[in-house]
Design an enzyme around this catalytic site. Structure first.
Site, PDB file in Angstrom:
ATOM      1  CB  CYS A   1      -0.939  -0.002   1.198  1.00 15.30           C
ATOM      2  SG  CYS A   1      -0.102  -0.152   2.786  1.00 15.30           S
TER       3      CYS A   1
ATOM      4  CG  HIS B   1      -4.683   0.871   3.885  1.00 19.65           C
ATOM      5  ND1 HIS B   1      -4.000   0.115   2.945  1.00 19.65           N
ATOM      6  CD2 HIS B   1      -5.654   1.525   3.194  1.00 19.65           C
ATOM      7  CE1 HIS B   1      -4.533   0.304   1.762  1.00 19.65           C
ATOM      8  NE2 HIS B   1      -5.546   1.161   1.888  1.00 19.65           N
TER       9      HIS B   1
END
Length: 755
Positions: free
Chosen positions: A91, A169
């Site tokens: 990510c 994230h």
């Protein structure tokens, strides 16, 4: 390639080095510490990190529905670079690519340019596969990751399943076609947050969206205590500071050339005055046989320029006594004229107090109370001298020597002494005595002494090499001893801490206790050693560099806003102007750190800018965003600055105004050198931290254990540590397990024996 991507830390240094490994140039990543403060433009995009909890993660997996903010149009989605995250732990690279590949004007390099061209028109899933099958990206990604610990099989049983599902994230916020988009690789579509207001930038809207998301603006967010981090992708500060330093040093050379041009005009005028005095001395020596009465008539019949009053012989003598020396200083002592018979003058009688000539400071410093010592105040009170000063006429090259460096010797009974002094300076009525020759000789001696002192001081500063300033080459020219100033204008290695109050170095009244405490405690601007030397050459060492207050900051008001972004131009007639490029006016809208400090320091109580002197401005490491760089806000700028900055013709400035501008440029150079040095040191620290983060210590540990085994120390160390653990564990276990059984066994035999 679907396995083996490692987790990356949310560190601006790591992302900056990752961008460089991708091949991108002119980009760096900085951390945002405060969501309430305005971000310095330009910003390419934001990278936002938040904690991905199991409840949220499960909800996202189940919730495949599309809300009103999702963009489902395939043409819009495929036109931007939005990729699905198909590989775990990727990510960070996804968020960084979402910013870089959606931004125009960035030099992407070969790897990302091929990636952008290859995936043009792909859907998000195909772009995700393209990222996963790019070995260059995977290698660069893993090169900055911390090595994963090797867990032993028996240790894995104690790890909680809930804890393993918690993760962090990265998502990105990017402006695309005047709308703010949130690009999350774990979502099916991009999130459109709409356009931003006309009077704001896209970063303002992005900050509001992020604050709402983490629960700072609204109380409806259930995860208001979530851990998060925000980073901004911005241009490389080093390139910006280097370009500004290059422009500032060029402008410093232009200002020095303008001061040199003024000095050359002064030397030419002094040469003409010397030739006129020599001619008059020859005429007076050839006409010595003429009776004195005729000479007195000649003195009285000397033509006077139109527009001036007829001067009497006494006034002419007073004016001749104040003839300027070649060094540009006005001599305050006057010699009385000899009688007609040539007899020596009678002994001077003590003059009354009303006609006493008080030795005063120069005219441009006399009306400042902070520039006077207490003894000077007492002398003024005793002599009854007023502090009022008539307004100055506009600047002219012909009036330069007289208006800037004229000494004010006012008396109570004479009201037009300055007019008579100027008449005496211009009529040149001394034709009989040798006062002109003596003044010329004294002026040459004073000028030669000044030149020698300047040479010695420049040599001393070059030997010490502590100021970091550009040395001035001073040489005398011609028989008049004119001074020529040349400067190499090379970058100084370190900012100077030398005080620019040069008069304090020679013991004048600048350090007077009458200076107000507010001015003494105010934040001061960095020093200007070049301006210090030029001021001594132009105005003389005894007078020192004048304090450049609001009267001499016209050049700073006109050119100070553009001096770090636009190159100045110098014409032959001494006019200095700045060509207004498009980026000059755009620079006024960009707000940020350093220049804002300068303007706050340079703005007086009445809103007027004021150039101050003193040590360099202190820097904080956290201010090195260009908010670090601090430009004045548009609303804080005076309207005259923008108007004057767009005037192409330019203006003609006095030497003191040019010195004020030179000090301003020197201050900017010193500040930007500090900022550039901090950025270079920051990059070095990033690399050191990255080496510590990614270093594999297994080889070192194995080598160290092998060395201990060769020395015969390994077995004893292992046995010692194992024995300590066994002894502690066994003793504790026996104490707890054998107490009750021992009591029971001992009690029964004791009772049996008694029975």
């Amino acid at each position: 390639m679907n396995k083996g991507w490692l987790e990356l830390e949310s560190d601006p240094g790591l992302f900056t080095l990752l961008v460089e490994d991708f091949g991108v140039k002119g980009v760096q990543v900085e951390e945002i510490y405060d969501l309430q403060s305005k971000c310095q433009s330009p910003v390419y995009g934001f990278i936002f990190l938040f904690k991905w909890i199991e409840e949220r993660r499960s909800r996202r997996k189940v919730s495949t529905l599309v809300d009103e903010t999702s963009v489902i149009d395939d043409d819009i989605v495929n036109d931007m670079f939005f990729a699905h995250q198909l590989i775990p732990n990727s990510c960070a690279t996804h968020a960084l690519l979402s910013v870089l590949l959606n931004c125009s004007g960035v030099e992407l390099g070969m790897t990302l340019s091929r990636m952008k061209a290859f995936t043009k028109g792909f859907n998000p899933e195909s772009k995700g596969y393209a990222i996963g099958n790019a070995p260059e990206l995977a290698k660069a990604h893993n090169s900055h990751a911390r090595p994963e610990p090797r867990h032993l099989p028996e240790k894995q049983n104690g790890i909680s399943a809930v804890r393993t599902m918690e993760a962090f994230h990265f998502v990105s916020y990017v402006p695309i076609k005047d709308r703010l988009f949130e690009l999350d690789g774990l979502k099916a579509y991009p999130i459109d947050h709409g356009p931003w207001g006309e009077d704001e930038e896209w970063t303002d809207k992005a900050r509001r969206v992020i604050m709402e998301r983490i629960g700072l603006a609204t109380a409806g967010e259930p995860y208001h205590d979530i851990r998060f981090n925000l980073m901004a992708v911005v241009p490389d500060r080093r390139i910006k500071y280097e370009s500004k330093l290059d422009i500032l040093k060029r402008n410093r050379q232009i200002i020095l050339e303008g001061l040199q041009q003024i000095r050359e005009k002064k030397v030419i005028r002094m040469t003409q005055q010397e030739s006129g005095q020599d001619r008059k001395q020859q005429d007076s020596s050839s006409s010595e046989d003429t009776p004195p009465v005729v000479k007195k008539e000649e003195v009285q019949e000397t033509p006077i320029p139109s527009g001036a009053e007829q001067a009497t012989p006494t006034e002419a003598q007073e004016g001749a006594a104040s003839l300027p020396s070649p060094a540009g200083k006005v001599r305050s002592m006057a010699k009385p004229a000899l009688p007609a018979g040539g007899a020596p003058p009678p002994a001077p009688l003590p003059a009354p107090s009303t006609n006493t000539i008080v030795q005063r400071l120069p005219a441009f410093l006399d009306n400042h109370n902070y520039a006077k010592s207490p003894m000077q105040e007492e002398e003024d009170l005793a002599a009854g001298v007023g502090r009022s000063r008539p307004p100055q006429p506009p600047y002219s090259d012909d009036e330069d020597d007289y208006d800037d460096e004229e000494e004010e010797c006012s008396t109570a009974g004479v009201t037009n002494s300055r007019v008579r002094r100027k008449l005496g300076l211009r009529t040149r009525t001394m034709s009989r005595t040798a006062v002109g020759g003596v003044a010329a000789m004294e002026g040459q001696l004073a000028l030669s002494v000044l030149a020698e002192k300047l040479k010695k001081e420049v040599q001393r500063k070059d030997a010490l090499a502590t100021t970091g300033s550009t040395p001035l080459n001073v040489r005398t020219e011609g028989r008049t001893g004119g001074i020529s100033i040349t400067s190499a204008c090379q970058p100084s290695p370190t900012p100077s801490n030398e005080s620019t109050d040069t008069a304090s170095e020679i013991g004048s009244a600048f350090n007077s206790p009458l200076r107000s405490p507010a001015r003494s405690q105010a934040t001061t601007r960095p020093s200007s050693p070049v301006a210090s030397h030029v001021g001594r050459v132009l105005f003389g060492e005894e007078e020192g560099l004048p304090r450049l207050d609001a009267r001499h900051n016209r050049a700073v008001r006109d050119l100070g806003v553009l001096v770090s972004s636009t190159q100045l131009q110098l014409q032959e007639d001494g006019v200095i102007f700045a060509l207004p490029p498009t980026e000059a006016l755009e620079g006024l809208k960009k707000v940020g750190g350093v220049d804002k400090k300068k303007k706050e320091e340079a703005s007086g109580p009445g809103g007027e800018e004021e150039v101050k002197e003193g040590p360099s401005v202190e820097m904080k490491a956290e201010d090195v965003k260009e908010s670090v760089d601090v430009k004045p806000e548009k609303e804080n700028l005076p309207t005259t600055d923008v108007e004057n900055s767009t005037k192409p013709p330019g203006e003609k400035y006095t030497p003191k105004e040019l010195l004020a501008l030179l000090k301003y440029v020197e201050a900017d150079i010193a500040n930007y050198e500090v900022y550039l040095k901090e950025e270079v040191e920051k990059r070095k620290k990033y690399k050191i931290d990255d080496q510590r983060r990614t270093h594999n210590y297994d080889e070192f540990i194995c080598t160290f254990i092998s060395m201990l085994a060769q020395e015969g120390m390994l077995a004893s160390l292992v046995e010692q540590n194992i024995s300590v653990r066994r002894r502690q564990g066994v003793s504790i276990g026996r104490l707890h397990k054998q107490r009750k059984p021992d009591r029971r066994k001992r009690s029964r035999p004791y009772k049996a024996k008694r029975q």
